[in-house]
Motif scaffolding. Structure first.
Motif, PDB file in Angstrom:
ATOM      1  N   THR A  28      39.565  20.306 -20.782  1.00  0.00           N
ATOM      2  CA  THR A  28      39.604  21.755 -20.557  1.00  0.00           C
ATOM      3  C   THR A  28      38.524  22.168 -19.573  1.00  0.00           C
ATOM      4  O   THR A  28      38.757  22.993 -18.677  1.00  0.00           O
ATOM      5  N   GLU A  29      37.315  21.581 -19.717  1.00  0.00           N
ATOM      6  CA  GLU A  29      36.221  21.889 -18.793  1.00  0.00           C
ATOM      7  C   GLU A  29      36.582  21.459 -17.374  1.00  0.00           C
ATOM      8  O   GLU A  29      36.310  22.178 -16.403  1.00  0.00           O
ATOM      9  N   LEU A  30      37.178  20.284 -17.260  1.00  0.00           N
ATOM     10  CA  LEU A  30      37.570  19.781 -15.942  1.00  0.00           C
ATOM     11  C   LEU A  30      38.580  20.715 -15.285  1.00  0.00           C
ATOM     12  O   LEU A  30      38.473  21.036 -14.099  1.00  0.00           O
ATOM     13  N   GLN A  31      39.572  21.130 -16.052  1.00  0.00           N
ATOM     14  CA  GLN A  31      40.597  22.022 -15.501  1.00  0.00           C
ATOM     15  C   GLN A  31      39.980  23.349 -15.067  1.00  0.00           C
ATOM     16  O   GLN A  31      40.343  23.898 -14.026  1.00  0.00           O
ATOM     17  N   SER A  32      39.034  23.856 -15.875  1.00  0.00           N
ATOM     18  CA  SER A  32      38.355  25.098 -15.512  1.00  0.00           C
ATOM     19  C   SER A  32      37.506  24.911 -14.266  1.00  0.00           C
ATOM     20  O   SER A  32      37.515  25.755 -13.356  1.00  0.00           O
ATOM     21  N   ARG A  33      36.770  23.779 -14.188  1.00  0.00           N
ATOM     22  CA  ARG A  33      35.946  23.501 -13.020  1.00  0.00           C
ATOM     23  C   ARG A  33      36.800  23.382 -11.765  1.00  0.00           C
ATOM     24  O   ARG A  33      36.412  23.828 -10.680  1.00  0.00           O
ATOM     25  N   ARG A  34      37.975  22.763 -11.916  1.00  0.00           N
ATOM     26  CA  ARG A  34      38.856  22.605 -10.761  1.00  0.00           C
ATOM     27  C   ARG A  34      39.309  23.969 -10.249  1.00  0.00           C
ATOM     28  O   ARG A  34      39.289  24.234  -9.050  1.00  0.00           O
ATOM     29  N   ASP A  35      39.718  24.850 -11.186  1.00  0.00           N
ATOM     30  CA  ASP A  35      40.157  26.188 -10.780  1.00  0.00           C
ATOM     31  C   ASP A  35      39.028  26.943 -10.086  1.00  0.00           C
ATOM     32  O   ASP A  35      39.245  27.618  -9.070  1.00  0.00           O
ATOM     33  N   GLN A  36      37.810  26.822 -10.620  1.00  0.00           N
ATOM     34  CA  GLN A  36      36.657  27.491 -10.003  1.00  0.00           C
ATOM     35  C   GLN A  36      36.379  26.924  -8.621  1.00  0.00           C
ATOM     36  O   GLN A  36      36.092  27.660  -7.678  1.00  0.00           O
ATOM     37  N   LEU A  37      36.468  25.585  -8.510  1.00  0.00           N
ATOM     38  CA  LEU A  37      36.182  24.935  -7.229  1.00  0.00           C
ATOM     39  C   LEU A  37      37.203  25.334  -6.175  1.00  0.00           C
ATOM     40  O   LEU A  37      36.849  25.615  -5.029  1.00  0.00           O
ATOM     41  N   VAL A  38      38.473  25.374  -6.552  1.00  0.00           N
ATOM     42  CA  VAL A  38      39.520  25.768  -5.611  1.00  0.00           C
ATOM     43  C   VAL A  38      39.310  27.214  -5.167  1.00  0.00           C
ATOM     44  O   VAL A  38      39.444  27.542  -3.979  1.00  0.00           O
ATOM     45  N   ALA A  39      38.968  28.089  -6.129  1.00  0.00           N
ATOM     46  CA  ALA A  39      38.734  29.501  -5.789  1.00  0.00           C
ATOM     47  C   ALA A  39      37.545  29.635  -4.846  1.00  0.00           C
ATOM     48  O   ALA A  39      37.586  30.403  -3.872  1.00  0.00           O
TER      49      ALA A  39
END
Length: 237
Positions: A147-158
């Motif tokens: 879940t943390e990875l998926q959240s980090r990915r979304d933040q990084l893409v944004a």
């Protein structure tokens, strides 16, 4: 895949330092995508392994319960046979009493065997229970990290999209420098100024021409006056 191998992989992934991995990655987004795939695949494998381990544990627990129940049942049969033997012996039927005592001994032997099997299974059940607990805890940690990875990915893409938009805006603004005389705006301003100067020149030229005409007109007036006075002199008036 052995239980220890599964447990080791789950523990390793659960303890993985994601931030350190990302800091050392040339392309953090690709690294996160790969980690998400790895975690998803390993979670699926671990869930299957945990389910199998739990199934084996439940079978051991069921066998243990059957042994405990069997020991209690054989104990009850031994007691019943012993009482029957005592009654027959009291009634003077020694041979029949001995037969029931032998049955009681057989039942006690079965009880002892069931108790031994139940006791032998207890360390294995305890070990399996510990493994299942660790696997469940590791799975929970892995799911949390996923879940943390998926959240980090979304933040990084944004963040990447925001940075890209800012760079595009700055590049566009850099190409429009109102103080740069070579820019389109500067060249247009120069053209306007030249047209304004030209108009001023024409106006000045027009004004100079008009002044000359008035001066010429004044000169003509003087000449006419002179001619008139000359004519008056000649006429004697």
């Amino acid at each position: 895949m052995t239980k220890q191998t599964i447990l080791g992989r789950v523990a390793q992934l659960a303890k993985a330092n994601i931030n350190a991995l990302l800091d050392g990655a040339e392309d953090p987004q690709k690294m996160i995508d790969q980690l998400i795939r790895d975690y998803t695949n390993n979670i699926a494998e671990a869930e299957e392994a945990v389910a199998t381990t739990i199934g084996n544990l439940r079978m051991l627990e069921q066998d243990h319960k059957e042994d405990v129940d069997a020991a209690a049942e054989w104990g009850g049969k031994a007691l019943a046979a012993s009482k029957k033997a005592d009654e027959l012996r009291a009634a003077g039927t020694a041979a029949e009493a001995d037969r029931f005592d032998n049955l009681a001994k057989v039942a006690l032997g079965r009880q002892l065997q069931s108790e031994k099997e139940a006791k032998d299974a207890e360390p294995t059940i305890a070990a399996q229970t510990e493994v299942v607990g660790k696997l469940k805890a590791g799975l929970d940690q892995m799911k949390t990290k996923l879940t943390e990875l998926q959240s980090r990915r979304d933040q990084l893409v944004a963040r990447a999209k925001t940075a890209q938009a800012q760079n595009q805006m700055l590049d566009a603004a850099k190409n429009i420098d109102v103080l740069d005389p070579t820019s389109e705006l500067g060249r247009f301003e120069d053209k306007v100024r030249r047209e304004e100067a030209k108009a001023l020149g024409k106006q000045e030229l027009a004004e100079s021409s008009l002044d000359a005409q008035f001066e010429q007109l004044d000169s003509l007036g003087d000449a006419a006056e002179i001619e008139a006075r000359l004519a008056a002199l000649k006429s004697g008036s």
